[in-house]
Design an enzyme around this catalytic site. Structure first.
Site, PDB file in Angstrom:
ATOM      1  N   GLU A  49       0.872  -1.180   0.000  1.00 48.90           N
ATOM      2  CA  GLU A  49       0.000   0.000   0.000  1.00 48.90           C
ATOM      3  C   GLU A  49       0.902   1.219   0.000  1.00 48.90           C
ATOM      4  O   GLU A  49       1.693   1.420   0.922  1.00 48.90           O
ATOM      5  CB  GLU A  49      -0.904   0.024   1.231  1.00 48.90           C
ATOM      6  CG  GLU A  49      -2.109  -0.867   1.136  1.00 48.90           C
ATOM      7  CD  GLU A  49      -3.022  -0.716   2.350  1.00 48.90           C
ATOM      8  OE1 GLU A  49      -2.860   0.259   3.110  1.00 48.90           O
ATOM      9  OE2 GLU A  49      -3.870  -1.587   2.550  1.00 48.90           O
ATOM     10  N   ASP A  60      -6.157   9.756   9.104  1.00 55.22           N
ATOM     11  CA  ASP A  60      -4.845   9.312   9.560  1.00 55.22           C
ATOM     12  C   ASP A  60      -4.467   9.921  10.903  1.00 55.22           C
ATOM     13  O   ASP A  60      -4.760  11.079  11.190  1.00 55.22           O
ATOM     14  CB  ASP A  60      -3.784   9.688   8.525  1.00 55.22           C
ATOM     15  CG  ASP A  60      -3.977   8.936   7.221  1.00 55.22           C
ATOM     16  OD1 ASP A  60      -4.208   7.721   7.305  1.00 55.22           O
ATOM     17  OD2 ASP A  60      -3.907   9.552   6.153  1.00 55.22           O
ATOM     18  N   TYR A 175     -10.999  -4.147   3.108  1.00 55.53           N
ATOM     19  CA  TYR A 175     -10.091  -3.712   4.171  1.00 55.53           C
ATOM     20  C   TYR A 175     -10.939  -3.449   5.408  1.00 55.53           C
ATOM     21  O   TYR A 175     -11.713  -2.507   5.444  1.00 55.53           O
ATOM     22  CB  TYR A 175      -9.371  -2.440   3.718  1.00 55.53           C
ATOM     23  CG  TYR A 175      -8.265  -1.935   4.610  1.00 55.53           C
ATOM     24  CD1 TYR A 175      -8.387  -1.857   5.986  1.00 55.53           C
ATOM     25  CD2 TYR A 175      -7.075  -1.494   4.063  1.00 55.53           C
ATOM     26  CE1 TYR A 175      -7.375  -1.365   6.792  1.00 55.53           C
ATOM     27  CE2 TYR A 175      -6.043  -0.986   4.851  1.00 55.53           C
ATOM     28  CZ  TYR A 175      -6.205  -0.929   6.212  1.00 55.53           C
ATOM     29  OH  TYR A 175      -5.204  -0.433   6.991  1.00 55.53           O
TER      30      TYR A 175
END
Length: 263
Positions: A49, A60, A175
């Site tokens: 990734e 994030d 994911y």
């Protein structure tokens, strides 16, 4: 079949779980980042990734945010990130690369132009965290028409009503975000993750890979044991932040990969 599809078919044939590593493209600089990315397959990484740095990375945590800032300050751009993928492909034509980031840089480039360039550079899939399924016509559908997988995130808050929508146009793998919150915020717990992975797999034939909160070979093994594989990002990026040499980082990655592969 994409490289991602082939990789999972190979892993299934071997009875192995996947290990996925996340690194920020261009962190701390282009050359170091490329050296690290080129070394990942040899350290046991099945899928790379590659983070596309962006000025406002809302999903994030601090470690990944700082990595993006370092990359941007070092001159990393979308073009340089695609150039990095091309350079990687000169030596490795089999390891899948997933570009992970936000929609703004892609929108600014223009979807059709971006997809053509990404495909030419050797990108295999996209994770675009700020495009919900309701916006699939924006990028997801065109990406899949161009031969790229579009990988969707499912989270602990994705309930049974929402899950079919999330899975609707997903390809490559799902994911699963093991914790509620930003990257690096908490440790993943296999006991919590296992039932959620089973719930997702009841509605899709796609592999389910688990990320967020995995920091050690032991946790990679525990998570991979209840899923189709594990993703580690923050723990790797932290070593880049600390200025560790690339061989040391790759040794750490190999330990994580060995953990996942032993599940």
């Amino acid at each position: 079949m994409t490289r991602i599809d082939r990789k999972f078919a190979d892993l299934r044939a071997q009875g192995r779980k996947a290990f996925v590593a996340y690194v920020m493209a261009g962190d701390p600089d282009f050359d170091t980042s490329l050296e690290l990315i080129r070394g990942l397959p040899g350290a046991g990484v099945d899928i790379i990734e590659m983070g596309l740095p962006f000025t406002d990375p809302m999903a994030d945590g601090p470690t990944i945010q700082l990595a993006g800032q370092r990359a941007l300050e070092a001159g990393q751009t979308l073009d340089r990130t695609l150039a990095m993928a091309r350079a990687f492909r000169e030596e490795d034509d089999t390891t899948p690369i997933v570009l992970m980031g936000y929609y703004n840089p892609i929108y600014a480039r223009g979807v059709a132009r971006f997809l053509e360039q990404a495909k030419e550079a050797g990108i295999d899939g996209l994770i675009v965290v700020d495009l919900p399924p309701e916006e699939d016509d924006e990028l997801c559908i065109p990406a899949q028409a161009a031969g790229l997988n579009f990988i969707r995130l499912a989270t602990p808050t994705t309930d049974d009503r929402r899950l079919p929508k999330v899975l609707q146009n997903t390809s490559g793998f799902v994911y699963y975000v093991s914790i509620t919150g930003i990257t690096g915020a908490a440790a993943a717990q296999a006991g919590d993750v296992g039932p959620e992975v089973s719930r997702i797999k009841a509605q899709t034939d796609l592999p389910v890979i688990v990320g967020f909160g995995i920091r050690s070979p032991e946790s990679a093994r525990a998570i991979a044991a209840v899923a189709d594989g594990a993703v580690v990002g923050t723990a790797i990026v932290k070593l880049v932040e600390e200025g560790r040499p690339v061989p040391e980082i790759l040794d750490f990655v190999k330990g994580l990969a060995d953990g996942a592969h032993s599940a």
